[in-house]
Design a protein around this motif. Structure first.
Motif, PDB file in Angstrom:
ATOM      1  N   ASP A   1     -31.945 -91.076 -27.126  1.00 45.65           N
ATOM      2  CA  ASP A   1     -31.698 -89.663 -26.859  1.00 45.65           C
ATOM      3  C   ASP A   1     -30.758 -89.576 -25.667  1.00 45.65           C
ATOM      4  N   GLU A   2     -29.586 -88.988 -25.877  1.00 42.70           N
ATOM      5  CA  GLU A   2     -28.613 -88.873 -24.781  1.00 42.70           C
ATOM      6  C   GLU A   2     -29.136 -88.015 -23.638  1.00 42.70           C
ATOM      7  N   LYS A   3     -30.156 -87.210 -23.940  1.00 46.10           N
ATOM      8  CA  LYS A   3     -30.698 -86.328 -22.896  1.00 46.10           C
ATOM      9  C   LYS A   3     -31.680 -87.061 -21.984  1.00 46.10           C
ATOM     10  N   ASP A   4     -32.064 -88.288 -22.359  1.00 43.60           N
ATOM     11  CA  ASP A   4     -32.943 -89.100 -21.505  1.00 43.60           C
ATOM     12  C   ASP A   4     -32.231 -90.417 -21.252  1.00 43.60           C
ATOM     13  N   THR A   5     -31.690 -90.569 -20.040  1.00 40.16           N
ATOM     14  CA  THR A   5     -30.882 -91.764 -19.775  1.00 40.16           C
ATOM     15  C   THR A   5     -31.742 -93.021 -19.664  1.00 40.16           C
ATOM     16  N   THR A   6     -33.067 -92.859 -19.634  1.00 44.89           N
ATOM     17  CA  THR A   6     -33.921 -94.053 -19.636  1.00 44.89           C
ATOM     18  C   THR A   6     -34.304 -94.451 -21.063  1.00 44.89           C
ATOM     19  N   SER A   7     -33.902 -93.652 -22.046  1.00 46.24           N
ATOM     20  CA  SER A   7     -34.162 -94.062 -23.429  1.00 46.24           C
ATOM     21  C   SER A   7     -33.090 -95.074 -23.818  1.00 46.24           C
ATOM     22  N   VAL A   8     -33.456 -95.981 -24.699  1.00 43.21           N
ATOM     23  CA  VAL A   8     -32.574 -97.115 -24.960  1.00 43.21           C
ATOM     24  C   VAL A   8     -31.893 -96.961 -26.313  1.00 43.21           C
TER      25      VAL A   8
ATOM     26  N   GLU B   1     -15.747 -79.087 -14.100  1.00 46.93           N
ATOM     27  CA  GLU B   1     -16.154 -77.957 -14.939  1.00 46.93           C
ATOM     28  C   GLU B   1     -17.670 -77.828 -14.991  1.00 46.93           C
ATOM     29  N   ALA B   2     -18.360 -78.982 -15.018  1.00 51.11           N
ATOM     30  CA  ALA B   2     -19.813 -78.984 -15.226  1.00 51.11           C
ATOM     31  C   ALA B   2     -20.524 -79.504 -13.989  1.00 51.11           C
ATOM     32  N   LYS B   3     -21.830 -79.255 -13.942  1.00 51.09           N
ATOM     33  CA  LYS B   3     -22.641 -79.653 -12.789  1.00 51.09           C
ATOM     34  C   LYS B   3     -22.903 -81.171 -12.783  1.00 51.09           C
ATOM     35  N   LEU B   4     -23.529 -81.638 -11.705  1.00 55.04           N
ATOM     36  CA  LEU B   4     -23.712 -83.089 -11.529  1.00 55.04           C
ATOM     37  C   LEU B   4     -24.624 -83.691 -12.603  1.00 55.04           C
ATOM     38  N   PHE B   5     -25.671 -82.956 -12.989  1.00 57.22           N
ATOM     39  CA  PHE B   5     -26.619 -83.503 -13.970  1.00 57.22           C
ATOM     40  C   PHE B   5     -26.841 -82.577 -15.155  1.00 57.22           C
ATOM     41  N   SER B   6     -25.976 -81.584 -15.339  1.00 58.70           N
ATOM     42  CA  SER B   6     -26.129 -80.720 -16.503  1.00 58.70           C
ATOM     43  C   SER B   6     -24.755 -80.201 -16.902  1.00 58.70           C
ATOM     44  N   ALA B   7     -24.692 -79.610 -18.095  1.00 58.98           N
ATOM     45  CA  ALA B   7     -23.406 -79.164 -18.632  1.00 58.98           C
ATOM     46  C   ALA B   7     -23.061 -77.735 -18.221  1.00 58.98           C
TER      47      ALA B   7
ATOM     48  N   ASN C   1     -27.305 -66.025 -12.116  1.00 56.97           N
ATOM     49  CA  ASN C   1     -28.175 -66.715 -13.071  1.00 56.97           C
ATOM     50  C   ASN C   1     -27.636 -66.758 -14.500  1.00 56.97           C
ATOM     51  N   THR C   2     -26.325 -66.805 -14.628  1.00 57.51           N
ATOM     52  CA  THR C   2     -25.734 -66.932 -15.965  1.00 57.51           C
ATOM     53  C   THR C   2     -25.220 -68.342 -16.211  1.00 57.51           C
ATOM     54  N   GLN C   3     -25.253 -69.191 -15.175  1.00 58.89           N
ATOM     55  CA  GLN C   3     -24.756 -70.560 -15.344  1.00 58.89           C
ATOM     56  C   GLN C   3     -25.886 -71.528 -15.001  1.00 58.89           C
TER      57      GLN C   3
ATOM     58  N   VAL D   1     -28.933 -85.850 -16.534  1.00 61.08           N
ATOM     59  CA  VAL D   1     -28.008 -86.833 -17.108  1.00 61.08           C
ATOM     60  C   VAL D   1     -26.729 -86.781 -16.274  1.00 61.08           C
ATOM     61  N   ILE D   2     -26.336 -87.910 -15.736  1.00 67.84           N
ATOM     62  CA  ILE D   2     -25.209 -87.936 -14.799  1.00 67.84           C
ATOM     63  C   ILE D   2     -23.900 -87.527 -15.482  1.00 67.84           C
ATOM     64  N   ASN D   3     -23.140 -86.705 -14.789  1.00 67.67           N
ATOM     65  CA  ASN D   3     -21.822 -86.265 -15.243  1.00 67.67           C
ATOM     66  C   ASN D   3     -20.795 -87.321 -14.787  1.00 67.67           C
TER      67      ASN D   3
END
Lengths: 492, 502
Positions: free
Chosen positions: A238-245, B42-48, B58-60, B74-76
Motif C-alpha cells: 500500500d503506497e499509503k503505508d511506507t512500512t508496507s512491503v 505544490e504539496a505538503k511534506l507528508f500529504s498531497a 481549512n480547505t487544504q 508518506v514522504i514527498n
C-alpha cells in the motif's frame, strides 16, 4: 445452531460458488446468531442493513458467475479498523461517535474481494490488553467455559471480540490486529486459528494505531485454510503505508497440504519458562511428536535474549502509544469535555476518554521517552530489540519454523487478573518476541486443558515466509484434529 | 534546537565598531540564527494537500494533515530534493541517511500532538554562507545543519468572543530549519545573513523567501560576553518575521542582557518574543511550562536513504549561485565588487543586467542598470518583474548613445519617458525629434549665432578659457540639447581660438 453457520469460510465459499446457498441466506443466518449471542458482547456495532445490501450485491455477482475470492462471505471487523461512515471507536470512549470518512486498506481489500460486513467487533481499548476487559463497551465473554462451571472467562485480547465471535460462530471469520500477541493469544483462548503476518505484509493505513512499529493486521478463523484465504485478501503493498512491503502476495491456500516432510522445526529452549503449567508443556511435546511423525526434523535452538522481550515490549509499545494517542485531544473529533481553557479541556477530555489501562501505558510511554530516561529505557530497549531479532535470524539459519506454546495458560476468569497488570502482561511472554522481530506467527488449537478449555500451539516463521508457516500449521492442525466446540449456553 | 556551539564556532577577533559600550566595559554580541524556510512545493511534506497561500480556511487539509485515526505520513520526494538542493547551495554535507523524529507537545494547531522533524540525524550537515558587508568586508557564517520538518496549523483567536478557531491549511507544510553557527557579531551581520540566505534560497528556487506570508521566519539566539570571556547564557527570540525586526530585536535584547549583567544579575536561558509595536522582547513562557519534547524516531517512517547518484544529479542541475555569479560579473564584465554585489542580490536583477550588457559596453550597462533603472524601480516601488522597461529596450537606448544618435543627457530624458510609457527608445527619439545633431554645418551656424550675439564674452574667454563652458551651454540650449556635445566643443574651441592644435 444454524446449519449454515457451521460451514467454514472455505466451505461457505464453495457452496456459494455452486449456488447451493445464497449470500443473503448466509448473512441472515449470521445476523440471527448475532442477535441470539449478545450475552457474549462481541459486537459493539451491528451493520445489519449494510450487510444485507452487500449480500444482495454479492448474490447478483455470483448469479452472473462473477465475484471475488470472498464473495458473499460475512465477516466481523475488529473496531480498530476504520470503516467508512460506520462508527469506529477502538472500544474507547474518546472516539465517541466517530464515523471515519474513509475505509482502511485492509477492509477495503476484503470488500474488493466481495466480503460482507456484519459489524464491528469489541476489543481491548486501543488494543491495549490481553483479556478484552479494558474495552469501554465492557468485557467480551469467552464462549468456552470450564467443565462443570458457569464462571465467565475472558476470550483473550486484545482481539477478544474477534476470537469469541469466530468461536461462537457469530461470523465466518474476523479481522484482528496483533501488537504483542493480540491475534494469537485470543485464538489460543477460544480454539480458533489466528495468524499475525510479517510486519509490512498488511497495510496499517486506516487502522487505529497502538504501537506503529509492532502493529500488524491478520485474521482469526476457524481453521488454517480459512486463515490462508483471509490473509491472501488482506495482504498487499500500500503506497499509503511506507512500512508496507512491495512484494507479491502468494496464494496462501495453495501452500497448504504440501506436508512438512524434511521441514526443520526449531524448539527454542528459552521458552520452557519457570512455572509453566504441566499441561502446556505436555501439549508442546505432543506438537513436537506430531511434526516429527509427519516427517519434520526437530532441532533445539536458542533464543538467548527471550527473557528481555517482555520488558522491551513494555517500553517500546507504551512509548509509541503515548505519542500515537496524543491526537485524541478533543479538538477535531470524538469526545470533548469542555474546560476552563485549552489545557483544562485536554485534561478533562483525556481523563474521561481513556480507561485505566490506556492511561497507564500513556504514562509509562511518556516516562520512558522523557529527558534523562530516554537512553536508559527507550534507547536500551531498541538495542535489545535488535538483539532479539538477531536471535531469530540466527535460529532461522538452521530451521524453517519454530514451535512454541501460544500462551502460558488457558483462558482465565473475567476479573481474575485485572488488579495485577504484571501477571496480565505475562500472557504475552511467547508472542511478544515475534512482534519485536517483525516475524509471522500463527496459533493453532491443539488440545484441551484438564478443565476442558482450548489450548494453542504457536508456529513462528521467517519474514515473509507465511507459506511455510501455514504449511506447518496445517500439519499441526491435521494431527491435532481439534473438533471440540463450546456449548451454546449464551442462547439460553 | 540545542547544539554545543562553543567548540564549533568560528574564531573571530572582535571589531571595535561591533562592541557595545557598557558601564563596566565593552561587550561583544554573539548571534546564531535558526531560519525556518517554507519549501517551495505544490504539496505538503507528508500529504498531497496544496500549499497555496491565502486559500479559504481549512480547505487544504487532508486526513493526514488533520491527524485522523489510522492516517500515515508518506514522504514527498520533491521536498526531499529541495532540501538536498538547498544543502548543496549552502556548500553543505548531504547526509545520505537521515531519520524523521517526532517532537511531542500538545497544541490545538498541532493535530497529531507531535511535529515530524529531524532531530539526531538531519538530512544536511555543515555548510557556510558568505556575507558581503557594505564596507567590503567578507564574513563567513557557518551552517550547523538543515533539517526537514512539518509546519503547524494556525490558531485564530479573533473570530469568536469565547472560542479560538484553528486553520489547518498550513498544517504539514514542509519547512527547512536552517541552523547557523553563532558566527555573527552584530545586528548588521544578522540582517546581512538572512538577506544572503534568502537570496541563495531564491536562486535555488527552494523557498520564495516571502517574509510577509511567513515563508521565511527566524529564531534569533542572542548572548553577550565581555571581550575574550566564555560564551554567555543565550536567549532565543522566536519567530521574527522581518529583516528590520531582526535587527531591532537583537539591539534591544543585547542591551537588556548587558543591563542585567552590569546590575549584577544573571541571564535566564529562555525563549522570548519580539513585539514590533514596542520594539521590545518579552518572555514567551514560564519555566514550569517548559516542554520536554520526548523526541523519538517516527515509527511510521523508515529512515530516509538517498542515493549518491541522485544527489550528484541535483548538484549538476544547480543554477549559478550568487557568489559564483558575482565573481563572473566581475571577471566577465569588469564590474566593481560593489556593482556586482548589488546586481547579484536579486537573481532577476542580475539577469536583467546581463541581458542589457550582452554585446555592449559593460560599464555603461552597469551604470544605467544600477543607476537610473534601479532608482526608477525604487521610486515607483516596482519589483523588476513589474518594470515597464524591458532589458531589450534599455539595451536599445544604450545603443542609441553608443552610436551617437543621442547624447547621454537626452538619454536620461528618453529613459524617463520609456519608464512612464513603456515605448521603445527609437520611437521616442523619432516622435519627439530628439536625434542628436552631428551636422557640422548646423552646429557651426548655432555657434556663430551665439558668438555674434555675445562679443564681450568672446573677449573675456580669451583671458579666461574656462568661460568656454558658458558657450557650450548656450549652444546646447539653442539646439534643445540635441547637438553632439563633442562636436560643439571642437568647433567652439577653434572659433574662440582655444584649440591647441587648431
Amino acid at each position: 445452531m444454524s446449519e449454515l453457520t457451521k460451514l467454514t469460510l472455505a466451505a461457505a465459499r464453495d457452496a456459494l460458488k455452486k449456488k447451493e446457498i445464497s449470500a443473503v441466506e448466509l448473512t441472515g443466518a449470521y445476523l440471527a446468531e448475532m442477535a441470539a449471542g449478545t450475552a457474549l458482547n462481541t459486537y459493539v456495532t451491528v451493520t445489519a442493513e449494510k450487510s444485507m445490501e452487500m449480500a444482495k450485491a454479492s448474490d447478483a455477482r455470483l448469479a452472473k458467475g462473477a465475484g471475488g475470492a470472498l464473495e458473499g462471505l460475512p465477516l466481523g471487523i475488529k473496531d480498530l479498523f476504520c470503516t467508512k461512515d460506520v462508527l469506529t471507536t477502538a472500544s474507547s470512549h474518546i472516539l465517541d461517535g466517530f464515523r471515519p470518512p474513509y475505509e482502511s486498506t485492509v477492509t477495503a481489500n476484503l470488500w474488493r474481494d466481495g466480503a460482507v460486513m456484519l459489524g464491528k467487533l469489541n476489543n481491548d481499548e486501543f488494543a491495549m490488553g490481553s483479556s478484552n476487559e479494558t474495552s469501554f463497551y465492557g468485557p467480551v465473554v469467552n464462549p468456552w467455559r470450564r467443565k462443570g462451571s458457569d464462571a465467565k472467562l475472558v476470550p483473550g485480547g486484545s482481539s477478544g471480540g474477534s476470537s469469541a465471535a469466530v468461536a461462537a460462530k457469530l461470523c465466518l471469520a474476523a479481522t484482528a490486529t496483533d501488537t504483542g500477541g493480540s491475534i494469537r493469544q485470543p485464538a489460543a483462548f477460544t480454539g480458533t486459528v489466528g495468524i499475525k503476518p510479517t510486519y509490512g505484509r498488511c497495510s496499517r493505513w486506516g487502522i487505529v494505531a497502538f504501537a506503529s512499529s509492532l502493529d500488524q493486521a491478520g485474521p482469526i478463523t476457524r481453521d488454517v485454510r480459512d486463515a490462508a484465504i483471509m490473509l491472501t485478501s488482506m495482504a498487499g503493498h500500500d503506497e499509503k503505508d511506507t512500512t508496507s512491503v512491495d512484494r507479491p502476495v502468494p496464494d496462501y491456500e495453495a501452500a497448504l497440504g504440501q506436508g512438512v516432510k524434511g521441514l526443520k522445526v526449531g524448539i527454542p529452549k528459552e521458552y520452557r519458562v519457570d512455572g509453566m503449567p504441566a499441561e502446556i508443556d505436555a501439549l508442546w511435546s505432543r506438537g513436537i511428536e506430531w511434526l516429527k511423525a509427519a516427517g519434520a526434523e526437530i532441532k533445539e535452538v536458542s533464543l538467548p535474549h527471550t527473557k528481555y522481550a517482555l520488558p522491551t515490549y513494555y517500553i517500546v509499545a507504551p512509548a509509541e502509544c503515548s505519542s500515537n494517542l496524543a491526537r485524541y485531544d478533543g479538538v477535531r473529533y470524538g469526545l470533548r469535555v469542555e474546560g476552563r481553557d485549552i489545557t483544562d479541556m485536554y485534561e478533562k477530555t483525556r481523563a474521561a476518554g481513556f480507561g485505566a489501562e490506556v492511561r497507564r501505558r500513556v504514562l509509562m510511554g511518556t516516562y520512558v521517552l522523557s529527558a534523562g530516561y530516554y537512553d536508559a529505557y527507550y534507547l536500551k530497549a531498541q538495542k535489545v530489540r535488535t538483539l532479539i531479532a538477531r536471535d531469530f535470524a540466527a535460529a532461522f539459519a538452521d530451521v524453517d519454523v519454530l514451535l512454541t506454546p501460544t500462551a502460558p495458560s488457558a483462558a482465565f476468569g473475567i476479573g481474575e487478573k485485572t488488579d495485577d497488570p504484571l501477571s496480565m502482561y505475562l500472557n504475552d511472554v511467547f508472542t511478544v518476541p515475534v512482534n519485536l522481530a517483525g516475524l509471522p506467527g500463527i496459533s493453532v488449537p491443539a488440545g484441551l486443558s484438564s478443565d476442558g478449555l482450548p489450548l494453542g500451539l504457536q508456529l513462528i516463521g521467517r519474514t515473509f515466509d507465511e507459506e511455510t508457516l501455514l504449511r506447518a500449521a496445517y500439519a499441526v492442525e491435521q494431527a491435532a484434529d481439534f473438533k471440540a466446540a463450546p456449548e451454546a449456553w449464551w442462547k439460553a | 534546537m540545542m547544539t554545543d556551539f562553543e567548540s564549533t564556532m568560528r574564531k573571530r577577533e572582535p571589531r571595535e565598531e561591533d562592541l557595545i559600550r557598557g558601564a563596566t566595559g565593552d561587550w561583544e554580541i554573539i548571534l546564531g540564527l535558526e531560519v525556518h524556510a517554507q519549501v517551495t512545493s505544490e504539496a505538503k511534506l507528508f500529504s498531497a494537500s496544496s500549499t497555496k497561500f491565502g486559500a479559504e480556511q481549512n480547505t487544504q487539509v487532508s486526513f493526514v494533515d488533520a491527524a485522523m485515526p489510522g492516517m500515515l505520513p508518506v514522504i514527498n520526494r520533491y521536498c526531499v530534493e529541495q532540501a538536498v538542493r538547498t544543502g548543496l547551495g549552502l556548500k553543505a554535507q548531504i547526509n545520505l541517511r537521515s531519520v524523521f523524529d517526532r517532537k511531542n507537545y500538545f497544541y490545538p494547531d498541532l493535530p497529531q500532538g507531535y511535529q515530524i522533524s529531524q532531530f539526531k540525524h538531519p538530512i544536511v550537515g555543515e555548510g557556510e554562507v558568505v556575507l558581503d558587508m557594505p564596507d567590503a568586508r567578507t564574513v563567513i557564517v557557518g551552517i550547523e545543519r538543515l533539517h526537514l520538518e512539518q509546519d503547524a496549523g494556525k490558531s485564530l483567536h479573533d473570530q469568536h468572543p469565547a472560542m479560538s478557531f484553528v486553520d489547518l491549511n498550513r498544517s504539514g507544510v514542509a519547512l527547512m530549519e536552517i541552523v547557523s553557527k553563532p558566527d555573527m557579531r552584530s545586528a548588521e551581520e544578522a540582517r546581512a545573513y538572512v538577506t544572503k540566505l534568502r537570496t541563495i534560497l531564491r536562486y535555488l528556487g527552494t523557498c520564495d523567501g516571502n517574509m510577509e506570508e511567513g515563508s521565511l521566519r527566524a529564531d534569533v539566539n542572542v548572548s553577550v560576553r565581555k571581550v575574550g570571556a566564555p560564551l554567555g547564557t543565550r536567549c532565543e527570540i522566536k519567530n521574527v518575521n522581518s529583516i528590520r525586526f531582526i535587527g531591532q530585536a537583537i539591539e534591544y535584547e543585547a542591551r537588556r542582557q548587558i543591563d542585567i549583567l552590569e546590575d549584577g544579575g544573571k541571564i535566564d536561558q529562555e525563549t522570548r518574543l519580539f513585539d514590533p509595536k514596542t520594539g521590545e522582547t518579552r518572555p514567551m513562557r514560564s519555566k514550569e511550562e517548559a516542554h520536554d519534547y520526548r523526541y523519538f524516531p517516527d515509527p511510521d517512517l523508515l529512515p530516509l536513504v538517498l542515493q549518491q547518484a541522485d544527489v550528484d544529479a541535483i548538484r549538476r542541475a544547480l543554477p549559478e549561485l550568487p557568489d559564483e555569479k558575482k565573481a563572473r560579473l566581475i571577471s566577465a564584465y569588469g564590474l566593481s565588487a560593489y556593482d556586482a554585489t548589488v546586481l547579484v542580490s536579486d537573481g532577476a536583477r542580475a539577469d536583467f543586467f546581463e541581458a542589457v550588457a550582452k554585446g555592449r559596453d559593460a560599464k555603461l550597462a552597469a551604470n544605467w542598470v544600477t543607476g537610473d533603472f534601479f532608482a526608477a524601480l525604487n521610486r515607483e516601488g516596482h519589483a523588476i518583474e513589474q518594470s515597464p522597461v524591458t532589458a531589450k529596450q534599455l539595451g536599445e537606448l544604450l545603443d542609441l548613445i553608443s552610436d551617437g544618435t543621442i547624447s547621454g543627457r537626452i538619454a536620461k530624458q528618453i529613459f524617463d519617458s520609456m519608464y512612464k510609457t513603456g515605448r521603445d527608445p527609437s520611437k521616442i527619439v523619432e516622435d519627439e525629434g530628439l536625434r542628436q545633431v552631428t551636422d557640422f554645418g548646423a552646429i557651426e551656424a548655432a555657434i556663430d549665432a551665439v558668438i555674434a550675439a555675445n562679443p564681450d564674452k568672446v573677449e573675456q574667454t580669451k583671458v579666461k578659457p574656462q568661460l568656454a563652458g558658458w558657450f557650450v551651454g548656450q549652444v546646447m540650449k539653442s539646439t534643445s540639447g540635441k547637438a553632439n556635445p563633442q562636436v560643439v566643443n571642437e568647433i567652439l574651441a577653434r572659433k574662440l581660438g582655444l584649440s591647441s592644435d587648431g
